[in-house]
Write a protein that holds these residues in place. Sequence first.
Motif, PDB file in Angstrom:
ATOM      1  N   MET A  69      44.959  13.553  29.103  1.00  0.00           N
ATOM      2  CA  MET A  69      45.400  14.899  28.726  1.00  0.00           C
ATOM      3  C   MET A  69      44.342  15.557  27.847  1.00  0.00           C
ATOM      4  O   MET A  69      43.627  14.885  27.121  1.00  0.00           O
ATOM      5  CB  MET A  69      46.726  14.819  27.964  1.00  0.00           C
ATOM      6  N   ILE A  70      44.274  16.871  27.923  1.00  0.00           N
ATOM      7  CA  ILE A  70      43.314  17.581  27.088  1.00  0.00           C
ATOM      8  C   ILE A  70      43.776  17.558  25.642  1.00  0.00           C
ATOM      9  O   ILE A  70      44.960  17.424  25.338  1.00  0.00           O
ATOM     10  CB  ILE A  70      43.098  19.037  27.564  1.00  0.00           C
ATOM     11  N   ASP A  71      42.827  17.696  24.731  1.00  0.00           N
ATOM     12  CA  ASP A  71      43.092  17.700  23.302  1.00  0.00           C
ATOM     13  C   ASP A  71      43.821  18.994  22.937  1.00  0.00           C
ATOM     14  O   ASP A  71      43.306  20.096  23.168  1.00  0.00           O
ATOM     15  CB  ASP A  71      41.760  17.603  22.559  1.00  0.00           C
ATOM     16  N   LEU A  72      44.995  18.874  22.347  1.00  0.00           N
ATOM     17  CA  LEU A  72      45.774  20.067  22.004  1.00  0.00           C
ATOM     18  C   LEU A  72      45.094  20.910  20.936  1.00  0.00           C
ATOM     19  O   LEU A  72      45.308  22.123  20.874  1.00  0.00           O
ATOM     20  CB  LEU A  72      47.170  19.667  21.535  1.00  0.00           C
ATOM     21  N   SER A  73      44.269  20.290  20.103  1.00  0.00           N
ATOM     22  CA  SER A  73      43.579  21.080  19.077  1.00  0.00           C
ATOM     23  C   SER A  73      42.621  22.071  19.724  1.00  0.00           C
ATOM     24  O   SER A  73      42.448  23.200  19.233  1.00  0.00           O
ATOM     25  CB  SER A  73      42.830  20.164  18.103  1.00  0.00           C
ATOM     26  N   ILE A  74      41.989  21.683  20.855  1.00  0.00           N
ATOM     27  CA  ILE A  74      41.110  22.609  21.576  1.00  0.00           C
ATOM     28  C   ILE A  74      41.940  23.738  22.177  1.00  0.00           C
ATOM     29  O   ILE A  74      41.570  24.911  22.104  1.00  0.00           O
ATOM     30  CB  ILE A  74      40.320  21.867  22.667  1.00  0.00           C
ATOM     31  N   LEU A  75      43.056  23.383  22.783  1.00  0.00           N
ATOM     32  CA  LEU A  75      43.934  24.388  23.393  1.00  0.00           C
ATOM     33  C   LEU A  75      44.387  25.414  22.363  1.00  0.00           C
ATOM     34  O   LEU A  75      44.362  26.627  22.624  1.00  0.00           O
ATOM     35  CB  LEU A  75      45.157  23.703  24.007  1.00  0.00           C
ATOM     36  N   ARG A  76      44.785  24.962  21.181  1.00  0.00           N
ATOM     37  CA  ARG A  76      45.335  25.864  20.164  1.00  0.00           C
ATOM     38  C   ARG A  76      44.247  26.656  19.445  1.00  0.00           C
ATOM     39  O   ARG A  76      44.436  27.830  19.126  1.00  0.00           O
ATOM     40  CB  ARG A  76      46.131  25.055  19.139  1.00  0.00           C
ATOM     41  N   GLU A  77      43.101  26.006  19.181  1.00  0.00           N
ATOM     42  CA  GLU A  77      42.071  26.649  18.360  1.00  0.00           C
ATOM     43  C   GLU A  77      41.068  27.455  19.184  1.00  0.00           C
ATOM     44  O   GLU A  77      40.492  28.423  18.683  1.00  0.00           O
ATOM     45  CB  GLU A  77      41.331  25.586  17.545  1.00  0.00           C
ATOM     46  N   ASP A  78      40.853  27.056  20.423  1.00  0.00           N
ATOM     47  CA  ASP A  78      39.859  27.758  21.247  1.00  0.00           C
ATOM     48  C   ASP A  78      40.321  27.795  22.702  1.00  0.00           C
ATOM     49  O   ASP A  78      39.695  27.194  23.590  1.00  0.00           O
ATOM     50  CB  ASP A  78      38.500  27.063  21.141  1.00  0.00           C
ATOM     51  N   PRO A  79      41.419  28.494  22.983  1.00  0.00           N
ATOM     52  CA  PRO A  79      41.952  28.501  24.350  1.00  0.00           C
ATOM     53  C   PRO A  79      40.986  29.086  25.377  1.00  0.00           C
ATOM     54  O   PRO A  79      41.078  28.763  26.561  1.00  0.00           O
ATOM     55  CB  PRO A  79      43.225  29.345  24.230  1.00  0.00           C
ATOM     56  N   ASP A  80      40.048  29.934  24.943  1.00  0.00           N
ATOM     57  CA  ASP A  80      39.098  30.507  25.898  1.00  0.00           C
ATOM     58  C   ASP A  80      38.204  29.430  26.514  1.00  0.00           C
ATOM     59  O   ASP A  80      37.743  29.584  27.661  1.00  0.00           O
ATOM     60  CB  ASP A  80      38.233  31.566  25.210  1.00  0.00           C
ATOM     61  N   VAL A  81      37.941  28.355  25.776  1.00  0.00           N
ATOM     62  CA  VAL A  81      37.149  27.248  26.326  1.00  0.00           C
ATOM     63  C   VAL A  81      37.897  26.604  27.489  1.00  0.00           C
ATOM     64  O   VAL A  81      37.311  26.282  28.525  1.00  0.00           O
ATOM     65  CB  VAL A  81      36.844  26.206  25.227  1.00  0.00           C
ATOM     66  N   VAL A  82      39.202  26.435  27.325  1.00  0.00           N
ATOM     67  CA  VAL A  82      40.011  25.841  28.384  1.00  0.00           C
ATOM     68  C   VAL A  82      40.109  26.804  29.571  1.00  0.00           C
ATOM     69  O   VAL A  82      40.035  26.386  30.730  1.00  0.00           O
ATOM     70  CB  VAL A  82      41.410  25.470  27.870  1.00  0.00           C
ATOM     71  N   ARG A  83      40.250  28.099  29.283  1.00  0.00           N
ATOM     72  CA  ARG A  83      40.298  29.089  30.373  1.00  0.00           C
ATOM     73  C   ARG A  83      38.996  29.066  31.182  1.00  0.00           C
ATOM     74  O   ARG A  83      39.013  29.088  32.417  1.00  0.00           O
ATOM     75  CB  ARG A  83      40.532  30.487  29.804  1.00  0.00           C
ATOM     76  N   ALA A  84      37.869  29.025  30.477  1.00  0.00           N
ATOM     77  CA  ALA A  84      36.565  29.003  31.157  1.00  0.00           C
ATOM     78  C   ALA A  84      36.412  27.744  31.996  1.00  0.00           C
ATOM     79  O   ALA A  84      35.871  27.783  33.109  1.00  0.00           O
ATOM     80  CB  ALA A  84      35.444  29.108  30.130  1.00  0.00           C
ATOM     81  N   SER A  85      36.885  26.614  31.477  1.00  0.00           N
ATOM     82  CA  SER A  85      36.825  25.360  32.210  1.00  0.00           C
ATOM     83  C   SER A  85      37.652  25.453  33.492  1.00  0.00           C
ATOM     84  O   SER A  85      37.204  25.030  34.568  1.00  0.00           O
ATOM     85  CB  SER A  85      37.344  24.222  31.329  1.00  0.00           C
TER      86      SER A  85
END
Length: 420
Positions: A1-17
């Motif tokens: 699973m992806i790191d929730l801290s990335i999802l919450r703090e920098d969701p644009d990184v997940v969107r770009a991925s």
Amino acid sequence: MIDLSILREDPDVVRASQRARGEDDGVVDRLLALDAERRSAIAAADNLRAEQKQLGKQIGKASGDEREELLTRGKELAARVKDAEVEQNRAGAEFEELHTAVPNVIHPEVPAGGEDDYTVLKHVGTPAEFDFEPADHLALAEGLGALDMERGAKVSGARFYFLTGIGAQLQLALLNLAAAQATEKGFTLMIPPVLVRPEVMSGTGFLGEHDSEVYRLPDDDLYLVGTSEVPLAGYHSDEILDLSGGPRRYAGWSSCFRREAGSYGKDTRGIIRVHQFDKVEMFVFCRPEDAEAEHANLLSWEEEMLAKIEVPYRVIDTAAGDLGTSAARKYDCEAWVPTQRAYRELTSTSNCTTFQARRLAVRHRDAEGRTRTAATLNGTLATTRWIVAILENHQQPDGSVRVPEALRPFLGNREYLTPG
């Protein structure tokens, strides 16, 4: 699973991925909304349970009418707690289902696009130009008495085969060479189970969109592995590792099984794409901050093995849309296949960051003694498919095949494999 801290703090990184993979980036907003809903439900249930606990203390001290009134309130509160826990479980289950479906966040340098959008990082060696018409690996193997596809199909169906005589010896030589190198580099050699439980297969990211590739035994609720990466990843599940002395490195030798769903009509000749093959696979647990350097190490060890079999190859940085669910970055080494006039994959190595370890609860302690999720990586050191590149690149005009020098000690010091 992806790191929730990335999802919450920098969701644009997940969107770009997600966009780079060709996936729906709207999943990020849905996951954020479910995360907020889940946390709200947890807080509401916790508050009600705290209120219930406090009320219980008051009931213990009360008497008469006051006690009866408090007991009535207690029943009402118990019903509210039950409803809140149902809501908490619902919100948690919906969040978990979506969270486990989101693939790993890619490395920022991974090229966007699909299967054909890779970046070539380097070429090593020059493809040979034969002064005779080269034979393909199947014709060579049959001439050497090394391979029997016809009887493999008779016994098991299409894409199965027998390695016979020198073919069996060649595979064992190749895998023993890989095992020797892995041991020399400090890997612990393992022969793992090839049947695993659903939670291990799922934990490594091979179910979901990839489950059509996996063989399942429904009566036993077990899966046949397509790579020893799977049992090796599960080896330390639910454990806290001591990584203070460096990465934990394992090399698994196993048979591997793949359904090859969707590949009908592709590579039907020979052993390039088959349902069963043998492989030596490197697998690493390390601290997340060491993962990128360890990925470079795995690639260098793969290249060392390719140098030993003396074939031209190239290294590619696989595009985001061609990455597996768990991989943040993957390098493939592709050997030149003369009769196809093309490079074909022999090895791959993936940095899965903390994605698999989070699903499998593999942790380590940092320098301050805090528990942290580990990182996992994998890389191929040799497989049955390598026989294709060895036979075709080292063939001679008379149908014999020169044995690469590094393989000779494992083949009785033969210099050539000869027909007959």
